[in-house]
Write an enzyme that holds these catalytic residues in place. Structure first.
Site, PDB file in Angstrom:
ATOM      1  CB  CYS A   8     -56.185  30.983 -28.935  1.00 11.70           C
ATOM      2  SG  CYS A   8     -56.665  30.929 -30.613  1.00 11.70           S
ATOM      3  CB  CYS A  62     -61.390  28.560 -31.776  1.00  8.16           C
ATOM      4  SG  CYS A  62     -59.689  29.079 -32.014  1.00  8.16           S
ATOM      5  CB  CYS A 103     -41.794  26.598 -34.463  1.00  7.31           C
ATOM      6  SG  CYS A 103     -41.412  27.772 -35.431  1.00  7.31           S
TER       7      CYS A 103
END
Length: 143
Positions: free
Chosen positions: A56, A108, A130
């Site tokens: 991330c 998060c 996706c």
């Protein structure tokens, strides 16, 4: 596929809007924190990589591996499964007049993209995560 209802969930990484704005570029903030989508074919990670992991961009939690990435010819990086079933959360998204499943970082709460299934891809799960390139950082690119 287990889909959670949208609610006031708390995350291990919880920053104020101002702290997120300081941590992320304006484009990253718009995608990760406001649910935006980058234009198809413009992302850094659309091309399949042979090895490594994807984390991330907002909190560096590992989300996907190159082993599960495939070329879906959709304009965004596509994966057939997350690294771990607890690394992402799936939320029902009824915006834009259709039912989709939103993918968020479970660490998060950042918006990553959407997951689709039943499209006939020759993958073990028949799912296509996706994901916006701007929401990811590949292990080769971490500093």
């Amino acid at each position: 596929m287990s889909v959670e209802p949208i609610g006031a969930r708390t995350y291990p990484i919880a920053l104020s809007e101002e702290e997120w704005r300081q941590r992320l570029s304006p484009a990253e903030f718009q995608s990760l924190r406001q649910g935006g989508t980058e234009r198809p074919g413009t992302g850094k990670y659309e091309e399949v990589r042979e090895a490594g992991t994807y984390a991330c961009k907002a909190c560096d939690a590992e989300l996907f591996t190159a082993e599960t990435q495939f070329d879906a010819h959709c304009g965004w990086p596509a994966f057939w499964a997350p690294t771990d079933s607890t690394s992402v959360e799936l939320l029902e998204d009824n915006s834009l007049g259709m039912r989709r499943i939103e993918v968020r970082c479970a660490n998060c709460g950042s918006h990553l993209g959407h997951v689709f299934e039943g499209e006939g891809f020759p993958t073990p799960t028949d799912q296509r995560y996706c994901i916006n390139s701007i929401a990811l950082v590949h292990s080769d690119d971490r500093s």
